[in-house]
Motif scaffolding. Structure first.
Motif, PDB file in Angstrom:
ATOM      1  N   SER A 289     -46.647  23.031  13.048  1.00 28.56           N
ATOM      2  CA  SER A 289     -45.765  24.055  13.441  1.00 28.56           C
ATOM      3  C   SER A 289     -46.417  24.658  14.704  1.00 28.56           C
ATOM      4  O   SER A 289     -47.565  24.863  14.577  1.00 28.56           O
ATOM      5  N   PRO A 290     -45.523  25.056  15.982  1.00 33.95           N
ATOM      6  CA  PRO A 290     -46.143  25.876  16.946  1.00 33.95           C
ATOM      7  C   PRO A 290     -46.936  27.003  16.388  1.00 33.95           C
ATOM      8  O   PRO A 290     -47.895  27.338  17.061  1.00 33.95           O
ATOM      9  N   ARG A 291     -46.296  27.608  15.226  1.00 28.95           N
ATOM     10  CA  ARG A 291     -46.711  29.049  15.009  1.00 28.95           C
ATOM     11  C   ARG A 291     -48.213  29.100  14.311  1.00 28.95           C
ATOM     12  O   ARG A 291     -49.004  29.705  14.177  1.00 28.95           O
ATOM     13  N   GLU A 292     -48.669  27.599  14.019  1.00 28.49           N
ATOM     14  CA  GLU A 292     -49.977  27.426  13.205  1.00 28.49           C
ATOM     15  C   GLU A 292     -51.078  27.212  14.304  1.00 28.49           C
ATOM     16  O   GLU A 292     -52.237  27.391  13.898  1.00 28.49           O
ATOM     17  N   LEU A 293     -50.673  27.281  15.600  1.00 34.17           N
ATOM     18  CA  LEU A 293     -51.920  27.000  16.647  1.00 34.17           C
ATOM     19  C   LEU A 293     -52.491  28.001  16.970  1.00 34.17           C
ATOM     20  O   LEU A 293     -52.036  29.284  16.679  1.00 34.17           O
ATOM     21  N   GLU A 294     -53.741  28.199  17.599  1.00 31.51           N
ATOM     22  CA  GLU A 294     -54.454  29.221  18.002  1.00 31.51           C
ATOM     23  C   GLU A 294     -53.859  29.778  19.094  1.00 31.51           C
ATOM     24  O   GLU A 294     -53.865  30.917  19.223  1.00 31.51           O
ATOM     25  N   SER A 295     -53.320  29.049  20.065  1.00 28.13           N
ATOM     26  CA  SER A 295     -52.821  29.459  21.299  1.00 28.13           C
ATOM     27  C   SER A 295     -51.134  29.879  20.961  1.00 28.13           C
ATOM     28  O   SER A 295     -50.667  29.464  19.931  1.00 28.13           O
TER      29      SER A 295
END
Length: 338
Positions: A289-295
């Motif tokens: 999920s994009p929300r799991e990324l650090e950025s």
């Protein structure tokens, strides 16, 4: 006419400097001869006037040497050996050097133009180098585009000089003319950014670009009035930015929600804190999920279309996705990262 970034003093400046040096050398020679005029005589055995000194200096330095005025005193002959002869050599060097300078500059410019025409490809053409055009160039440079891949099309002389001073290749002429866009190699371009000072000119540039490239080159245009945006899209622009409407929305935000305008300004101002950026999804990020990324990812670009995180399609990153994220753009952060 194509203008390249200035790398050295121009031929006109070099010619003026050498002309001043030659004139100064002549005047100095006149002064030396005039001070020792009693040691010279002409064919009539008369003394030298100031005009005779000018005549002798010019004839001698140019190696013409008619022989009608000659030094007969020991001091005058010594001056000719120690000063007049070296001055003659220097004078010839100045004249020959000026000719070589102009010819060399023309040859260098011709080679540079030929090399540029052979290698220019996947470049970005900026039509108009006003406030919008300069801001577009700044944004491109901030995102890593090399200056050699930016070509400015402008007909204003002052703007042309500003572009070349900034290290950009500039083409003099109106971007509404197909011959000017051909000179910019629009068919090999990656994108054309239209930042002219009038909406009607922007429409003509878009039409001309689409006609020359058959829609194969991405066209991004800015218009002042929202009512002209559909016309620009019909003319071939892929993206249209309405400057007046955007400014109006920001003004409205500054009244109803003042902190939001600060966030927008931060995102749009380089080196202030936050900046919008886009990168390709890495292999280990696919399936997450994009929300799991650090950025902080705020959207995805999938097959040329923007997918928001609120959409079901934006819940998982797929192969080939581009990630639109907010990066830390503070100089101290960049220095630490490097």
């Amino acid at each position: 006419m194509i203008h390249f970034p200035a790398q050295r003093r121009g031929p006109l400046s070099a010619l003026s400097l050498r002309l001043a040096a030659a004139l100064g050398l002549v005047l100095l020679t006149v002064a030396v001869v005039y001070l020792d005029r009693s040691g010279y005589r002409d064919v009539d055995e008369n003394g030298l006037t100031l005009l005779d000194c000018f005549y002798y200096a010019v004839v001698t330095l140019s190696t013409t040497g008619y022989g009608d005025i000659t030094p007969f005193a020991q001091s005058a002959r010594l001056v000719n050996v120690l000063f007049i002869t070296p001055a003659r050599v220097i004078f010839l060097i100045i004249l020959v050097g000026t000719t070589l300078e102009v010819l060399t500059e023309q040859y260098r410019t011709g080679r540079r133009l030929g090399r540029w025409r052979r290698t220019v490809k996947d470049h970005v053409i900026i039509c108009g180098y006003g406030t919008k055009g300069r801001s577009a160039v700044s944004a491109l440079l901030e995102n890593g585009l090399d200056k050699s891949r930016i070509v400015v099309v402008e007909r204003n002389g002052t703007a042309l000089r500003q572009a070349t001073s900034a290290g950009l290749v500039a083409i003099e002429g109106s971007a509404t003319r197909s011959s000017v866009l051909e000179e910019a190699h629009v068919r090999n371009a990656k994108a054309v950014i239209i930042a002219t000072d009038s909406d009607d000119a922007s429409v003509l540039v878009a039409l001309t670009t689409r006609q020359l490239t058959a829609g194969q080159v991405r066209i991004i245009a800015a218009v002042r009035e929202a009512e002209n945006a559909p016309l620009l899209r019909q003319s071939g622009a892929h993206h249209v930015i309405v400057s007046s409407a955007t400014a109006g929305r920001l003004l409205g935000l500054s009244t109803s929600a003042p902190p939001l305008i600060d966030v927008v300004e931060d995102l749009l101002t380089p080196g202030q804190g936050m900046a919008l950026a886009m990168r390709s999804a890495e292999r280990h990020e696919v399936g997450k999920s994009p929300r799991e990324l650090e950025s902080l990812v705020i959207a995805l670009v999938r097959r040329g279309k923007v997918v928001t995180l609120a959409d079901r399609a934006g819940a998982v990153i797929e192969t080939g996705d581009m990630l639109v994220h907010v990066r830390d753009d503070r100089p101290t952060a960049n220095t630490t990262a490097s």
